[in-house]
Write an enzyme that holds these catalytic residues in place. Sequence first.
Site, PDB file in Angstrom:
ATOM      1  N   LYS A  22       0.622  -1.415   0.362  1.00 60.74           N
ATOM      2  CA  LYS A  22      -0.290  -0.438  -0.200  1.00 60.74           C
ATOM      3  C   LYS A  22       0.624   1.027   0.570  1.00 60.74           C
ATOM      4  O   LYS A  22       0.983   2.053  -0.191  1.00 60.74           O
ATOM      5  CB  LYS A  22      -0.884   0.281   1.421  1.00 60.74           C
ATOM      6  CG  LYS A  22      -1.731   1.145   2.151  1.00 60.74           C
ATOM      7  CD  LYS A  22      -2.164   0.895   1.974  1.00 60.74           C
ATOM      8  CE  LYS A  22      -1.984   1.210   3.860  1.00 60.74           C
ATOM      9  NZ  LYS A  22      -1.570   3.587   4.568  1.00 60.74           N
ATOM     10  N   ASN A  23       2.021   0.942   1.358  1.00 56.62           N
ATOM     11  CA  ASN A  23       2.741   2.678   0.691  1.00 56.62           C
ATOM     12  C   ASN A  23       3.133   3.477   0.148  1.00 56.62           C
ATOM     13  O   ASN A  23       4.048   3.590  -0.079  1.00 56.62           O
ATOM     14  CB  ASN A  23       3.470   2.476   2.739  1.00 56.62           C
ATOM     15  CG  ASN A  23       2.364   2.880   3.290  1.00 56.62           C
ATOM     16  OD1 ASN A  23       0.747   3.279   2.833  1.00 56.62           O
ATOM     17  ND2 ASN A  23       2.444   2.553   4.858  1.00 56.62           N
ATOM     18  N   CYS A 116      -5.895  12.704  11.923  1.00 56.04           N
ATOM     19  CA  CYS A 116      -6.033  11.635  11.638  1.00 56.04           C
ATOM     20  C   CYS A 116      -6.157  10.923  13.356  1.00 56.04           C
ATOM     21  O   CYS A 116      -5.749  11.331  14.150  1.00 56.04           O
ATOM     22  CB  CYS A 116      -6.466  10.283  10.730  1.00 56.04           C
ATOM     23  SG  CYS A 116      -4.359   9.576  10.833  1.00 56.04           S
ATOM     24  N   ARG A 121       0.023  15.086  12.426  1.00 56.10           N
ATOM     25  CA  ARG A 121      -0.069  14.719  11.063  1.00 56.10           C
ATOM     26  C   ARG A 121       0.328  15.760  10.067  1.00 56.10           C
ATOM     27  O   ARG A 121      -0.080  16.442   9.421  1.00 56.10           O
ATOM     28  CB  ARG A 121      -0.406  13.205  10.587  1.00 56.10           C
ATOM     29  CG  ARG A 121      -0.458  12.508  11.121  1.00 56.10           C
ATOM     30  CD  ARG A 121      -0.774  11.161  10.313  1.00 56.10           C
ATOM     31  NE  ARG A 121      -0.476  10.218   9.027  1.00 56.10           N
ATOM     32  CZ  ARG A 121      -0.784   9.492   8.237  1.00 56.10           C
ATOM     33  NH1 ARG A 121      -2.111   9.033   8.746  1.00 56.10           N
ATOM     34  NH2 ARG A 121       0.292   9.168   7.641  1.00 56.10           N
ATOM     35  N   ASP A 305       4.464   1.120  12.725  1.00 55.00           N
ATOM     36  CA  ASP A 305       2.896   0.528  11.641  1.00 55.00           C
ATOM     37  C   ASP A 305       3.063  -1.102  12.382  1.00 55.00           C
ATOM     38  O   ASP A 305       1.836  -1.510  11.966  1.00 55.00           O
ATOM     39  CB  ASP A 305       2.827   0.043   9.843  1.00 55.00           C
ATOM     40  CG  ASP A 305       2.878   1.470   9.612  1.00 55.00           C
ATOM     41  OD1 ASP A 305       2.851   2.672  10.780  1.00 55.00           O
ATOM     42  OD2 ASP A 305       3.494   2.024   8.129  1.00 55.00           O
ATOM     43  N   ARG A 397      -8.794  -0.328   4.480  1.00 53.15           N
ATOM     44  CA  ARG A 397      -8.052   0.855   3.070  1.00 53.15           C
ATOM     45  C   ARG A 397      -6.825  -0.095   3.162  1.00 53.15           C
ATOM     46  O   ARG A 397      -6.102   0.275   1.878  1.00 53.15           O
ATOM     47  CB  ARG A 397      -7.843   2.122   3.642  1.00 53.15           C
ATOM     48  CG  ARG A 397      -8.694   3.077   4.417  1.00 53.15           C
ATOM     49  CD  ARG A 397      -8.827   4.266   5.758  1.00 53.15           C
ATOM     50  NE  ARG A 397      -7.709   4.492   4.680  1.00 53.15           N
ATOM     51  CZ  ARG A 397      -7.581   5.607   5.615  1.00 53.15           C
ATOM     52  NH1 ARG A 397      -7.161   6.273   6.233  1.00 53.15           N
ATOM     53  NH2 ARG A 397      -6.468   6.541   4.658  1.00 53.15           N
TER      54      ARG A 397
HETATM   55  N1  EPU Z   1       6.031  14.907  10.574  1.00 52.43           N
HETATM   56  C1  EPU Z   1       5.872  16.798  10.642  1.00 52.43           C
HETATM   57  N2  EPU Z   1       5.119  17.490   9.630  1.00 52.43           N
HETATM   58  C2  EPU Z   1       5.423  17.189   7.764  1.00 52.43           C
HETATM   59  C3  EPU Z   1       5.765  15.257   8.117  1.00 52.43           C
HETATM   60  C4  EPU Z   1       5.917  13.869   9.108  1.00 52.43           C
HETATM   61  O1  EPU Z   1       6.078  16.923  11.919  1.00 52.43           O
HETATM   62  O2  EPU Z   1       5.288  17.860   7.568  1.00 52.43           O
HETATM   63  C5  EPU Z   1       5.617  14.261  11.617  1.00 52.43           C
HETATM   64  C6  EPU Z   1       4.846  13.138  11.500  1.00 52.43           C
HETATM   65  O3  EPU Z   1       4.178  13.819  12.550  1.00 52.43           O
HETATM   66  C7  EPU Z   1       5.041  12.424  12.567  1.00 52.43           C
HETATM   67  C8  EPU Z   1       6.602  11.307  11.220  1.00 52.43           C
HETATM   68  O4  EPU Z   1       7.087  13.253  11.284  1.00 52.43           O
HETATM   69  O5  EPU Z   1       5.341  12.618  13.581  1.00 52.43           O
HETATM   70  C9  EPU Z   1       6.255  10.763  10.924  1.00 52.43           C
HETATM   71  O6  EPU Z   1       5.595  11.272   9.776  1.00 52.43           O
HETATM   72  P1  EPU Z   1       5.949  10.923   8.326  1.00 52.43           P
HETATM   73  O7  EPU Z   1       5.557  11.792   7.012  1.00 52.43           O
HETATM   74  O8  EPU Z   1       6.963   9.714   7.832  1.00 52.43           O
HETATM   75  O9  EPU Z   1       4.326   9.991   8.146  1.00 52.43           O
HETATM   76  P2  EPU Z   1       3.766  10.074   7.129  1.00 52.43           P
HETATM   77  O10 EPU Z   1       4.347   9.533   5.517  1.00 52.43           O
HETATM   78  O11 EPU Z   1       2.743  10.352   6.335  1.00 52.43           O
HETATM   79  C10 EPU Z   1       4.239   7.240   6.332  1.00 52.43           C
HETATM   80  C11 EPU Z   1       3.065   5.985   6.092  1.00 52.43           C
HETATM   81  C12 EPU Z   1       2.630   5.472   7.101  1.00 52.43           C
HETATM   82  C13 EPU Z   1       3.193   5.173   8.092  1.00 52.43           C
HETATM   83  C14 EPU Z   1       4.671   6.182   7.915  1.00 52.43           C
HETATM   84  C15 EPU Z   1       5.723   6.579   9.194  1.00 52.43           C
HETATM   85  C16 EPU Z   1       1.543   5.770   4.020  1.00 52.43           C
HETATM   86  C17 EPU Z   1       0.681   6.447   3.239  1.00 52.43           C
HETATM   87  N3  EPU Z   1       2.101   6.422   5.350  1.00 52.43           N
HETATM   88  O12 EPU Z   1       3.164   8.169   6.332  1.00 52.43           O
HETATM   89  O13 EPU Z   1       1.421   4.295   7.431  1.00 52.43           O
HETATM   90  O14 EPU Z   1       2.766   4.819   9.760  1.00 52.43           O
HETATM   91  O15 EPU Z   1       5.296   6.939   6.886  1.00 52.43           O
HETATM   92  O16 EPU Z   1       6.773   4.816   8.609  1.00 52.43           O
HETATM   93  O17 EPU Z   1       3.045   5.549   3.330  1.00 52.43           O
HETATM   94  C18 EPU Z   1      -0.105   3.456   7.122  1.00 52.43           C
HETATM   95  O18 EPU Z   1       0.267   2.724   6.411  1.00 52.43           O
HETATM   96  O19 EPU Z   1      -1.072   2.392   7.923  1.00 52.43           O
HETATM   97  C19 EPU Z   1       0.647   4.183   8.000  1.00 52.43           C
HETATM   98  C20 EPU Z   1      -0.108   4.382   9.180  1.00 52.43           C
END
Ligand code: EPU
Length: 437
Positions: A22-23, A116, A121, A305, A397
């Site tokens: 998915k990711n 969420c 996030r 995750d 999802r």
């Molecule tokens: N963060 C910020 N500012 C930003 C972006 C992120 O402060 O602009 C913070 C977030 O709040 C969090 C941390 O940085 O505390 C890490 O967030 P990250 O951006 O790495 O996560 P993401 O890209 O939103 C993806 C996966 C998540 C997975 C995380 C961490 C996808 C679609 N989602 O999320 O997957 O937990 O990386 O590995 O790729 C899931 O599959 O259930 C899921 C939530």
Amino acid sequence: MSRIWVKGGRRLQGEVTVQGSKNAVLPILSAAVLNPGITELEGVPDIADVRVGIEILRSLGAEIEWQGHRLSIDGRGIRPEPVPEELGERMRSSVLFLGPLLARFGEASVCRPGGCAIGKRPVDLHLEGLRQLGAKFDLSEERIHGRAAELKTVQIRLRLPSVGATQQLVMAACGVTGMVTLSGCAREPEVEALCCFLEAVGVAQIRGAGTSRIRILGGGCCRSTRFFVPGDRIAAGTYLAAAAGTGGTLNVQGISPWQLKRTLQLFRRMGCRIQTGEDFIRISGRAREAVPYLATAPYPGFPTDMQSAFLTLAAAAEGKSVLEETIFESRLSLAEELNRMGAGILVCGRRAEIPGGARLHGASVRGSDLRSTSALARAALMAEGESRVEGWEHAERGYESFTEILSELGGMIRKETEKEENSKVLKNETEEPKVLL
Ligand code: EPU
């Protein structure tokens, strides 16, 4: 709201071929915007988030054909239309259309992805990086509208190794004629998969994917391409954890074990036997041993995750375990639901103390996000008696045919049928039916 019924106590046994990731596929769907030719993807999982991604591409003008797990995207008709709110709001990854639309058209409009169930996030790192590349934004409470006459060569340092921000900036950098250097990048395999895809399309040459420093030489010529989506490491870990919780034996095919190194270390530490080959993982034995301390961390650390999987296993293990969630501030809310099944977990901020030794019992519980909902289903498979897991739409999802797969492996688990759901609404019933499984 959809729900499943589960009766615990059966060992899971057998083999499963893991779905496409998915990711990995979600950012690749947005990256397909960069290709004005044909993008063919193999191994696309049939899950709700992918359906939303496809609808967004259609709303931008792409022609899509989807058969089985093969997806064909014709990008010739794509235009920088605003991503519709009713689609964008359903999935955080919709924000990843910003970078590629800016790179190809110099204009993009997406909805603000709200908070969420797992934490706030924000997208500040995405916007900061895009600004450094030369984009300008009009921000309202609902939307992010970006423009960029020209994206420029720059060096960007990310304050946090955010997966989404790294992917966003790599895609935007493909629109720069020249070199962009990103440091402080996320090293997750899904970032690497995106970079491989972008190279396959020909839009950029990328060095350092999978390390914290990525260099992107954009402005390449796109070509029609066929790309295989890698196996889903978190889905693989989910099925392994389901087997470990019931003391079963399971062979998971279609996954490179190196992507799950820390998760496999944990299963071993908890007493499971693990065998691996190039593209399979076999697990046997129950996870019985407590783990004194475990913290989630960005890749290659223990993945957030998989945190819910650990919480569930540790509840029934012998002795006290402690878990610290360092990535998403609200992800430990699962503990409250597990406590309804007798887990006895104490949460203080981002730290959970799991006393262990619990004999989980069936209960009516509710998942609030993808991973917690699937964890509740696994806990219910470990528990004595019957459980009802509400909020199953979250699991759908990200997991394809989850209840069918677990049922084939011997679990007593099924989704409530539409007929049952409708008859209950008609009769205004809130109680569970007498015959469950
Ligand atoms: N963060 C910020 N500012 C930003 C972006 C992120 O402060 O602009 C913070 C977030 O709040 C969090 C941390 O940085 O505390 C890490 O967030 P990250 O951006 O790495 O996560 P993401 O890209 O939103 C993806 C996966 C998540 C997975 C995380 C961490 C996808 C679609 N989602 O999320 O997957 O937990 O990386 O590995 O790729 C899931 O599959 O259930 C899921 C939530």
